[in-house]
Enzyme design. Structure first.
Site, mmCIF file in Angstrom:
data_model
loop_
_atom_site.group_PDB
_atom_site.id
_atom_site.type_symbol
_atom_site.label_atom_id
_atom_site.label_comp_id
_atom_site.label_asym_id
_atom_site.label_seq_id
_atom_site.Cartn_x
_atom_site.Cartn_y
_atom_site.Cartn_z
ATOM 1 N N SER A 143 60.387 -6.516 54.595
ATOM 2 C CA SER A 143 59.070 -7.008 54.993
ATOM 3 C C SER A 143 59.106 -8.519 54.972
ATOM 4 O O SER A 143 59.816 -9.122 54.158
ATOM 5 C CB SER A 143 57.989 -6.504 54.037
ATOM 6 O OG SER A 143 56.761 -7.188 54.269
ATOM 7 N N TYR A 157 55.107 -5.714 45.619
ATOM 8 C CA TYR A 157 55.642 -5.208 46.886
ATOM 9 C C TYR A 157 56.626 -6.218 47.482
ATOM 10 O O TYR A 157 57.722 -5.854 47.918
ATOM 11 C CB TYR A 157 54.502 -4.941 47.860
ATOM 12 C CG TYR A 157 54.930 -4.538 49.251
ATOM 13 C CD1 TYR A 157 55.356 -3.243 49.514
ATOM 14 C CD2 TYR A 157 54.917 -5.456 50.297
ATOM 15 C CE1 TYR A 157 55.752 -2.861 50.789
ATOM 16 C CE2 TYR A 157 55.314 -5.089 51.564
ATOM 17 C CZ TYR A 157 55.724 -3.795 51.812
ATOM 18 O OH TYR A 157 56.126 -3.425 53.084
#
Length: 252
Positions: A143, A157
């Site tokens: 990501s 995350y």
């Protein structure tokens, strides 16, 4: 056209579903892995079969090693594994570090990091030339948060995806003589339901106009990058991490 079997973890929705469909269109027999939403996984399989492809839905939580083994055993029944798409991952509700419990962190890292590593291990055992395989490709889902850090919202995350970047580079070096290429895709803001699972169902609508390209990306755009990295067209690419972020990772 591709041949062999492609496993797409977390293949029932969003980027995973788009990748499973693109993989089948490219010629792979696809294992559509899902953790809980059987109906969604079956719908992806039905779409693939309606288009003339081959796919099976296989339940399994990548945060549980026994489930990972079962996913790969199901793939073995379809034929030789040639591609693993390490897509399954979770995000939790937005919050600062002060809000994050040990239980939240354990779950995040068990699924996003340990699960990806164990799936890569099982893929390497099957595809590696030292194990009698013919080589193949692993594409990890990172990501752009790995570069931006996720401060004030998704620090855990982002940290998990930073680990995926490191895994990609290290594993590419480790498996290069085994005929296995390892790459990653780093999506930016993509229009999928993962935002709802993080407690922000309107996140795409809110952030889209302020992004460099004035819109979020689509699951299909990310799937296209994944399929290219898995394909023979990317035969000289390993250890590569491709941003599909609409310039978000480099914008001031």
């Amino acid at each position: 056209m591709a041949d062999g079997v492609m496993i797409v973890t977390g293949g029932s929705r969003g980027i995973g579903a788009a990748t499973a469909k693109a993989g089948a269109k490219a010629g792979y027999a696809v294992v559509v892995n899902y953790a809980s939403n059987e109906a969604a996984a079956n719908a992806v399989v039905a779409d693939i079969e309606a288009a003339g492809g081959k796919a099976v839905a296989v339940k399994g939580d990548v945060g549980v090693e026994a489930d990972i083994l079962a996913i790969f055993e199901a793939a073995d029944r379809l034929g030789p594994l040639t591609a693993l798409i390490n897509n399954a991952g979770i995000v939790d509700e937005a919050g600062t570090l002060a809000d994050m419990t040990a239980a939240r962190l354990e779950r995040m890292f068990r699924i996003n990091i340990t699960g990806s590593i164990l799936c890569a291990r099982e893929a390497a055992k099957r595809m590696g030339k030292c194990h009698g395989g013919k080589g193949g490709a692993i594409v990890n889902l990172s990501s752009v948060a790995a570069k931006l850090g996720g401060p004030g919202q998704y620090l855990d995350y982002a940290a998990s995806k930073g680990a995926i970047d490191t895994l990609t580079v290290g594993l590419a070096k480790e498996l290069i003589d085994d005929g296995i290429r390892v790459c990653a895709v780093r999506p930016g803001i993509i229009d999928t339901d993962i935002h709802a699972s993080g407690g922000q169902p309107d996140r795409v609508a809110q952030l889209g106009p302020g992004l460099p390209m004035k819109r979020a990306g689509t699951a299909q755009e990310v799937a296209g990058a994944i399929l290219w990295l898995a394909s023979d067209e990317a035969s000289y690419s390993t250890g590569a991490i491709l941003d599909v972020s609409g310039a978000r990772s480099i914008w001031p």
